[in-house]
Design a protein around this motif. Structure first.
Motif, PDB file in Angstrom:
ATOM      1  N   ARG A 212       0.851  -1.193   0.000  1.00  0.00           N
ATOM      2  CA  ARG A 212       0.000   0.000   0.000  1.00  0.00           C
ATOM      3  C   ARG A 212       0.886   1.242   0.000  1.00  0.00           C
ATOM      4  O   ARG A 212       1.788   1.367   0.842  1.00  0.00           O
ATOM      5  CB  ARG A 212      -0.908   0.023   1.230  1.00  0.00           C
ATOM      6  N   THR A 213       0.625   2.150  -0.924  1.00  0.00           N
ATOM      7  CA  THR A 213       1.505   3.309  -1.073  1.00  0.00           C
ATOM      8  C   THR A 213       0.704   4.494  -1.621  1.00  0.00           C
ATOM      9  O   THR A 213      -0.345   4.294  -2.241  1.00  0.00           O
ATOM     10  CB  THR A 213       2.692   2.921  -2.001  1.00  0.00           C
ATOM     11  N   PRO A 214       1.173   5.737  -1.393  1.00  0.00           N
ATOM     12  CA  PRO A 214       0.453   6.882  -1.952  1.00  0.00           C
ATOM     13  C   PRO A 214       0.368   6.811  -3.484  1.00  0.00           C
ATOM     14  O   PRO A 214       1.275   6.294  -4.127  1.00  0.00           O
ATOM     15  CB  PRO A 214       1.282   8.085  -1.506  1.00  0.00           C
ATOM     16  N   ALA A 215      -0.700   7.351  -4.040  1.00  0.00           N
ATOM     17  CA  ALA A 215      -0.903   7.348  -5.493  1.00  0.00           C
ATOM     18  C   ALA A 215      -0.698   8.733  -6.091  1.00  0.00           C
ATOM     19  O   ALA A 215      -0.755   8.911  -7.314  1.00  0.00           O
ATOM     20  CB  ALA A 215      -2.307   6.855  -5.816  1.00  0.00           C
ATOM     21  N   THR A 216      -0.504   9.730  -5.206  1.00  0.00           N
ATOM     22  CA  THR A 216      -0.154  11.088  -5.633  1.00  0.00           C
ATOM     23  C   THR A 216       0.937  11.565  -4.689  1.00  0.00           C
ATOM     24  O   THR A 216       1.071  11.050  -3.581  1.00  0.00           O
ATOM     25  CB  THR A 216      -1.352  12.060  -5.549  1.00  0.00           C
ATOM     26  N   LEU A 217       1.719  12.546  -5.140  1.00  0.00           N
ATOM     27  CA  LEU A 217       2.755  13.127  -4.279  1.00  0.00           C
ATOM     28  C   LEU A 217       2.605  14.642  -4.310  1.00  0.00           C
ATOM     29  O   LEU A 217       2.194  15.207  -5.334  1.00  0.00           O
ATOM     30  CB  LEU A 217       4.156  12.766  -4.791  1.00  0.00           C
ATOM     31  N   ASP A 218       2.947  15.292  -3.216  1.00  0.00           N
ATOM     32  CA  ASP A 218       3.010  16.749  -3.189  1.00  0.00           C
ATOM     33  C   ASP A 218       4.485  17.121  -3.219  1.00  0.00           C
ATOM     34  O   ASP A 218       5.201  16.840  -2.263  1.00  0.00           O
ATOM     35  CB  ASP A 218       2.329  17.301  -1.939  1.00  0.00           C
ATOM     36  N   ILE A 219       4.928  17.750  -4.316  1.00  0.00           N
ATOM     37  CA  ILE A 219       6.360  17.986  -4.482  1.00  0.00           C
ATOM     38  C   ILE A 219       6.644  19.445  -4.845  1.00  0.00           C
ATOM     39  O   ILE A 219       5.764  20.162  -5.317  1.00  0.00           O
ATOM     40  CB  ILE A 219       6.980  17.068  -5.560  1.00  0.00           C
ATOM     41  N   GLY A 220       7.900  19.838  -4.623  1.00  0.00           N
ATOM     42  CA  GLY A 220       8.347  21.185  -4.979  1.00  0.00           C
ATOM     43  C   GLY A 220       8.301  22.114  -3.790  1.00  0.00           C
ATOM     44  O   GLY A 220       7.668  21.823  -2.782  1.00  0.00           O
ATOM     45  N   PRO A 221       9.001  23.253  -3.900  1.00  0.00           N
ATOM     46  CA  PRO A 221       9.065  24.219  -2.787  1.00  0.00           C
ATOM     47  C   PRO A 221       7.692  24.816  -2.451  1.00  0.00           C
ATOM     48  O   PRO A 221       7.379  25.034  -1.287  1.00  0.00           O
ATOM     49  CB  PRO A 221      10.039  25.298  -3.284  1.00  0.00           C
ATOM     50  N   ALA A 222       6.861  25.063  -3.483  1.00  0.00           N
ATOM     51  CA  ALA A 222       5.457  25.443  -3.252  1.00  0.00           C
ATOM     52  C   ALA A 222       4.668  24.227  -3.702  1.00  0.00           C
ATOM     53  O   ALA A 222       4.323  24.104  -4.874  1.00  0.00           O
ATOM     54  CB  ALA A 222       5.091  26.659  -4.070  1.00  0.00           C
ATOM     55  N   PRO A 223       4.407  23.250  -2.794  1.00  0.00           N
ATOM     56  CA  PRO A 223       4.012  21.907  -3.234  1.00  0.00           C
ATOM     57  C   PRO A 223       2.832  21.877  -4.189  1.00  0.00           C
ATOM     58  O   PRO A 223       1.836  22.569  -4.005  1.00  0.00           O
ATOM     59  CB  PRO A 223       3.666  21.212  -1.915  1.00  0.00           C
ATOM     60  N   ARG A 224       3.016  21.075  -5.242  1.00  0.00           N
ATOM     61  CA  ARG A 224       1.964  20.837  -6.221  1.00  0.00           C
ATOM     62  C   ARG A 224       1.700  19.336  -6.231  1.00  0.00           C
ATOM     63  O   ARG A 224       2.632  18.532  -6.144  1.00  0.00           O
ATOM     64  CB  ARG A 224       2.419  21.268  -7.614  1.00  0.00           C
ATOM     65  N   THR A 225       0.431  18.964  -6.358  1.00  0.00           N
ATOM     66  CA  THR A 225       0.092  17.545  -6.350  1.00  0.00           C
ATOM     67  C   THR A 225       0.368  16.952  -7.724  1.00  0.00           C
ATOM     68  O   THR A 225      -0.009  17.525  -8.748  1.00  0.00           O
ATOM     69  CB  THR A 225      -1.379  17.341  -5.973  1.00  0.00           C
ATOM     70  N   THR A 226       1.053  15.809  -7.721  1.00  0.00           N
ATOM     71  CA  THR A 226       1.411  15.176  -8.982  1.00  0.00           C
ATOM     72  C   THR A 226       0.925  13.726  -8.975  1.00  0.00           C
ATOM     73  O   THR A 226       0.905  13.074  -7.927  1.00  0.00           O
ATOM     74  CB  THR A 226       2.933  15.285  -9.224  1.00  0.00           C
ATOM     75  N   TRP A 227       0.484  13.242 -10.129  1.00  0.00           N
ATOM     76  CA  TRP A 227       0.040  11.854 -10.301  1.00  0.00           C
ATOM     77  C   TRP A 227       1.250  10.940 -10.172  1.00  0.00           C
ATOM     78  O   TRP A 227       2.275  11.182 -10.801  1.00  0.00           O
ATOM     79  CB  TRP A 227      -0.598  11.714 -11.676  1.00  0.00           C
ATOM     80  N   PHE A 228       1.160   9.902  -9.372  1.00  0.00           N
ATOM     81  CA  PHE A 228       2.338   9.057  -9.157  1.00  0.00           C
ATOM     82  C   PHE A 228       1.884   7.625  -8.878  1.00  0.00           C
ATOM     83  O   PHE A 228       1.920   7.144  -7.741  1.00  0.00           O
ATOM     84  CB  PHE A 228       3.173   9.593  -7.982  1.00  0.00           C
ATOM     85  N   ASN A 229       1.413   6.963  -9.908  1.00  0.00           N
ATOM     86  CA  ASN A 229       1.013   5.563  -9.722  1.00  0.00           C
ATOM     87  C   ASN A 229       0.870   4.907 -11.088  1.00  0.00           C
ATOM     88  O   ASN A 229       0.838   5.578 -12.110  1.00  0.00           O
ATOM     89  CB  ASN A 229      -0.303   5.465  -8.951  1.00  0.00           C
ATOM     90  N   GLN A 230       0.814   3.590 -11.077  1.00  0.00           N
ATOM     91  CA  GLN A 230       0.546   2.906 -12.336  1.00  0.00           C
ATOM     92  C   GLN A 230      -0.516   1.833 -12.162  1.00  0.00           C
ATOM     93  O   GLN A 230      -0.411   0.719 -12.678  1.00  0.00           O
ATOM     94  CB  GLN A 230       1.802   2.387 -13.003  1.00  0.00           C
ATOM     95  N   ALA A 231      -1.578   2.231 -11.457  1.00  0.00           N
ATOM     96  CA  ALA A 231      -2.737   1.345 -11.317  1.00  0.00           C
ATOM     97  C   ALA A 231      -3.292   0.969 -12.690  1.00  0.00           C
ATOM     98  O   ALA A 231      -3.755  -0.154 -12.902  1.00  0.00           O
ATOM     99  CB  ALA A 231      -3.803   2.036 -10.479  1.00  0.00           C
ATOM    100  N   HIS A 232      -3.245   1.924 -13.646  1.00  0.00           N
ATOM    101  CA  HIS A 232      -3.804   1.671 -14.980  1.00  0.00           C
ATOM    102  C   HIS A 232      -3.022   0.601 -15.738  1.00  0.00           C
ATOM    103  O   HIS A 232      -3.526   0.048 -16.704  1.00  0.00           O
ATOM    104  CB  HIS A 232      -3.853   2.973 -15.792  1.00  0.00           C
ATOM    105  N   ILE A 233      -1.776   0.335 -15.330  1.00  0.00           N
ATOM    106  CA  ILE A 233      -0.985  -0.713 -15.989  1.00  0.00           C
ATOM    107  C   ILE A 233      -1.115  -2.038 -15.226  1.00  0.00           C
ATOM    108  O   ILE A 233      -1.264  -3.097 -15.824  1.00  0.00           O
ATOM    109  CB  ILE A 233       0.495  -0.289 -16.106  1.00  0.00           C
ATOM    110  N   TRP A 234      -1.090  -1.972 -13.911  1.00  0.00           N
ATOM    111  CA  TRP A 234      -1.143  -3.217 -13.118  1.00  0.00           C
ATOM    112  C   TRP A 234      -2.545  -3.806 -13.055  1.00  0.00           C
ATOM    113  O   TRP A 234      -2.696  -5.003 -12.874  1.00  0.00           O
ATOM    114  CB  TRP A 234      -0.607  -2.959 -11.699  1.00  0.00           C
ATOM    115  N   GLN A 235      -3.566  -2.995 -13.152  1.00  0.00           N
ATOM    116  CA  GLN A 235      -4.926  -3.515 -13.015  1.00  0.00           C
ATOM    117  C   GLN A 235      -5.612  -3.569 -14.374  1.00  0.00           C
ATOM    118  O   GLN A 235      -5.908  -2.528 -14.960  1.00  0.00           O
ATOM    119  CB  GLN A 235      -5.734  -2.666 -12.026  1.00  0.00           C
ATOM    120  N   ASP A 236      -5.820  -4.791 -14.854  1.00  0.00           N
ATOM    121  CA  ASP A 236      -6.500  -4.990 -16.129  1.00  0.00           C
ATOM    122  C   ASP A 236      -7.833  -5.702 -15.858  1.00  0.00           C
ATOM    123  O   ASP A 236      -7.847  -6.906 -15.583  1.00  0.00           O
ATOM    124  CB  ASP A 236      -5.616  -5.840 -17.051  1.00  0.00           C
ATOM    125  N   PRO A 237      -8.947  -4.975 -15.896  1.00  0.00           N
ATOM    126  CA  PRO A 237     -10.238  -5.575 -15.554  1.00  0.00           C
ATOM    127  C   PRO A 237     -10.624  -6.735 -16.472  1.00  0.00           C
ATOM    128  O   PRO A 237     -11.444  -7.570 -16.101  1.00  0.00           O
ATOM    129  CB  PRO A 237     -11.229  -4.414 -15.701  1.00  0.00           C
TER     130      PRO A 237
END
Ligand SMILES: [Fe+2]
Length: 317
Positions: A212-237
């Motif tokens: 279990r791990t975060p799927a977004t990250l807040d990065i940078g000096p003035a933090p911006r939320t960034t997409w950070f996951n590959q659920a769309h690759i690992w999960q194939d319905p």
């Protein structure tokens, strides 16, 4: 545009670094502190820097340049892509099946450790296609509908992998646990997994882990939320319609992803995410001798289909 002696830098996505005049591969290996910190600042602010025309072609030249730009290199331990080490910690960036698009991902976003910076280098471009794609993770996050943003940001993702004891047909896309963890010493792998993954158990078929791990990250000096996951690759319905059923995972090899709270990720969410990633994709075409630095947290990457004997190295830090 900034001129730093042997290098000229131009901000963009990706930013571009070019030799100011005549150059040799050694110029990139022996960068002074001012050039080094200017490159790092450009990477931090724009997410990717493309080095064009420095003539880094052999694995030795690439290793020296990658060490100069990244510092200490890291192994690809825990990774799901089929890679071979070309030399030491320099890997090939081939990816699976060259006739298919390698979809947008952050390197090792599903694992307990991920690199902060990637360095790619092109020894030989493809005959056709073969661009490395760049996808701005903040643009992806801010382009997604609020319900998908909120679900991933608040719940995170749990990645499930059931890895066989021995290598399978490469076409299956499933690596064995010795390939994944770069050792066949069982105790060592279990110690590593128990210390770093949410769960890890041996099964008759192989090694089953969840993380279990975060799927977004807040990065940078003035933090911006960034997409950070590959659920769309690992999960194939289509192949794994019921990824939340952990009893079924005991008898099924492969990869899956669910929300971190144990609920399934809607197939419609995965479709929207894949479409958004495509809309945000910028291709970077290669010439022999080029390098590309990528901030692995801020920017996702992939590869377009290609023909020919494309040779691209990658190093992690
Ligand atoms: Fe990758």
């Amino acid at each position: 545009m900034t001129n730093l002696g042997p290098i000229t830098l131009e901000s963009g996505f990706p930013s571009i670094a070019r030799p100011t005049g005549h150059t040799t591969p050694a110029d990139l290996t022996n960068l002074g502190p001012a050039a080094r910190s200017a490159i790092q600042e450009l990477l931090d602010t724009t997410g990717a820097v493309s080095f064009r025309g420095f003539g880094i072609r052999t694995v030795d030249e690439f290793e020296a340049a990658a060490q100069s730009l990244l510092g200490r290199l890291a192994p690809y331990k825990g990774g799901d892509a089929p890679r071979r080490a070309e030399k030491g910690l320099i890997y090939n960036a081939a990816g699976p099946d060259k006739s298919r698009l390698l979809r947008a991902h952050n390197e090792l976003s599903y694992a307990p450790w991920h690199p902060t910076t990637l360095c790619f280098g092109c020894a030989r471009p493809a005959d056709q296609g073969g661009a490395t794609t760049l996808i701005d993770g903040h643009r992806v996050y801010s382009s997604l509908p609020h319900d998908i943003q909120d679900a991933f940001r608040t719940r995170g993702v749990t990645y499930i992998q059931h890895l066989p004891h021995t290598p399978t047909d490469p076409a299956s896309g499933i690596k064995s646990w010795p390939e994944t963890f770069e050792t066949d010493v069982k105790d060592e792998v279990m110690r590593h997994c128990q210390a770093n993954y949410t769960t890890a158990t041996w099964t008759p078929l192989g090694l089953l882990t969840t993380h279990r791990t975060p799927a977004t990250l807040d990065i940078g000096p003035a933090p911006r939320t960034t997409w950070f996951n590959q659920a769309h690759i690992w999960q194939d319905p289509t192949t794994t319609p019921d990824p939340t059923d952990m009893r079924l995972w005991q008898t099924r090899l492969g990869y899956g992803a669910i929300y971190g709270d144990g609920t399934p990720i809607l197939a419609t969410h995965l479709d929207t995410i894949s479409a958004t990633l495509e809309q945000c994709t910028i291709p970077v075409y290669w010439n022999s001798g080029d390098l590309l630095l990528v901030d692995n947290r801020a920017v996702m990457h992939g590869r377009t289909p290609y023909t020919g004997d494309r040779q691209v190295y990658v190093a992690f830090a």
